[in-house]
Design a protein around this motif. Sequence first.
Motif, PDB file in Angstrom:
ATOM      1  N   GLU A  89      -4.407   1.986   5.682  1.00  5.14           N
ATOM      2  CA  GLU A  89      -5.787   2.374   5.362  1.00  5.14           C
ATOM      3  C   GLU A  89      -6.201   3.584   6.187  1.00  5.14           C
ATOM      4  O   GLU A  89      -5.893   3.652   7.378  1.00  5.14           O
ATOM      5  CB  GLU A  89      -6.757   1.230   5.717  1.00  5.14           C
ATOM      6  CG  GLU A  89      -6.526  -0.078   4.996  1.00  5.14           C
ATOM      7  CD  GLU A  89      -7.237  -0.164   3.659  1.00  5.14           C
ATOM      8  OE1 GLU A  89      -7.690   0.874   3.168  1.00  5.14           O
ATOM      9  OE2 GLU A  89      -7.316  -1.283   3.117  1.00  5.14           O
ATOM     10  N   SER A 120      -4.724   8.413  -0.832  1.00  5.15           N
ATOM     11  CA  SER A 120      -3.565   7.618  -1.217  1.00  5.15           C
ATOM     12  C   SER A 120      -2.667   8.383  -2.191  1.00  5.15           C
ATOM     13  O   SER A 120      -1.483   8.610  -1.915  1.00  5.15           O
ATOM     14  CB  SER A 120      -4.070   6.309  -1.838  1.00  5.15           C
ATOM     15  OG  SER A 120      -3.063   5.665  -2.550  1.00  5.15           O
ATOM     16  N   GLU A 171      -9.577   6.077  -3.941  1.00  4.75           N
ATOM     17  CA  GLU A 171      -9.148   6.300  -2.555  1.00  4.75           C
ATOM     18  C   GLU A 171      -8.193   7.496  -2.571  1.00  4.75           C
ATOM     19  O   GLU A 171      -6.967   7.341  -2.613  1.00  4.75           O
ATOM     20  CB  GLU A 171      -8.477   5.019  -2.026  1.00  4.75           C
ATOM     21  CG  GLU A 171      -9.459   3.849  -2.008  1.00  4.75           C
ATOM     22  CD  GLU A 171      -8.806   2.481  -1.797  1.00  4.75           C
ATOM     23  OE1 GLU A 171      -7.619   2.425  -1.457  1.00  4.75           O
ATOM     24  OE2 GLU A 171      -9.520   1.473  -1.972  1.00  4.75           O
ATOM     25  N   HIS A 183      -3.705   3.223   1.040  1.00  7.22           N
ATOM     26  CA  HIS A 183      -5.099   2.938   0.687  1.00  7.22           C
ATOM     27  C   HIS A 183      -6.058   3.738   1.550  1.00  7.22           C
ATOM     28  O   HIS A 183      -5.660   4.382   2.509  1.00  7.22           O
ATOM     29  CB  HIS A 183      -5.398   1.445   0.888  1.00  7.22           C
ATOM     30  CG  HIS A 183      -4.847   0.578  -0.182  1.00  7.22           C
ATOM     31  ND1 HIS A 183      -5.608   0.079  -1.213  1.00  7.22           N
ATOM     32  CD2 HIS A 183      -3.583   0.127  -0.394  1.00  7.22           C
ATOM     33  CE1 HIS A 183      -4.843  -0.656  -2.005  1.00  7.22           C
ATOM     34  NE2 HIS A 183      -3.608  -0.639  -1.530  1.00  7.22           N
TER      35      HIS A 183
END
Lengths: 402, 47
Positions: free
Chosen positions: A304, A115, A112, A239
Amino acid sequence: MSSDSATKQARGKEDPGGSGRAPETTRGFGNRWTALGLLGMTAVIVFLVSLEFREMWRDPPIYPGPGVTGQGQLSDYFPGIEDTAADTDVYFLEGEEAGGTALVLGGTHPNEPASSVTAITMLENAVVTRGRLIVVPRAAHSGFTATDPQEGYPQFYRIETPTGTRRFRYGGRGINPIHQWPDPVIYVNGSGQQLAGPEVRNLNRSYPGDPDGYLTERLAYAIVEMIRQEEIDLSIDLHEASPEYPVINAMVAHEDAMDLAVEAALLLEFEEIQIAVEPSPENLRGLSHREWGDATDTKAILMESANPIQGRLRGATNEALIVEGADPYYQRAAEMGLLYVPFGEEGSPIEERVGRHIQSVATLLEVLSFHNPDRAITVDGLPGFGEVMEKGLGPFLAPPHD
Amino acid sequence: MTLIYQGITLVVVLLIGWHMLRDRRLTEQLEAALVLLPLILRLLMIK
């Protein structure tokens, strides 16, 4: 010649001494020399691919900015991960005025990229004038040394800066299996949650950790120890998720951090960032937003953003998809109403994802400081979402240098 | 645990190498070479 005698003659050729040992196979174009040649070629190929795989073991450089006042290791908080692939760098940005402490954790899942790139961008730009910021850019350090199998992911991706190209590693979701093996059939984490076996290497299923457990559990324990020992007021776990995942462009907040997250989400609307706020489910154990909040006094929030290369609907899987984030199949899926985020021709580029994260972190710090003046954290130098979208990410990353 | 795993991998690598030298079929030798590649990388804990 009878068939019996022909068979005996053939057997004689295969096993002339009649020793009874397994016969060498005689038919074919190969011989011992071809076998030795192939063994030699195998050795050469192993050597060449080893160079490529071992390249992923090297940490790409991070260039700490003027705001970084100290650096340590995660094992300083728990020696149980010292000299393991799980140990990782911890950076401190301390202001001259006393205040609160916030943690920004990047790279929990090395697949990811926004991040860890967010954490690195903060390290290279932020100057704290009050309070303290602790940044961990590669939380699952081991996970950066290998990509997930059978996904065809690139090992690296590049971001252009005005005076050079920065290269970053694209890792796997979990700890590299060469560092933690074998996976159990079913993983029961420290909180009693039953999970699929490979989740035993997933840092964000292993909280609050176990000092005597798997390497991933020890890593999780070290992070929780850091939060405890540093008396961190606000802990943010960065994330990304695939665009078809329901919890996307969202903050997941522990109940102790819910007011903070809701107020920040309202303020982010003024920056043209729409971000959902989800409560951390009480029965979903092992995740940062649940266990950090339960095990310590910190306000725990997970964020996220939308990363198409993680998704199952993606097309060509390459560096461009990581950095530019455009994908015709996701665009089509969005047109069909199958996604939880808008996804147009422009896709979901990394500057948008990192810009969202940075702006969200900055807003959370503002809200925390407003309501807790004695624990305020003031940070200058962070680029805003609009700025990153306008100029791209490159101008906010240090150019590569020795 | 890891040492046991590496030990098992080493035995399989040696058996495949022995098979390559015994077998005269080129296709069989090629297949064995392909099988050896990931096994050696695993034995050396590189991948």
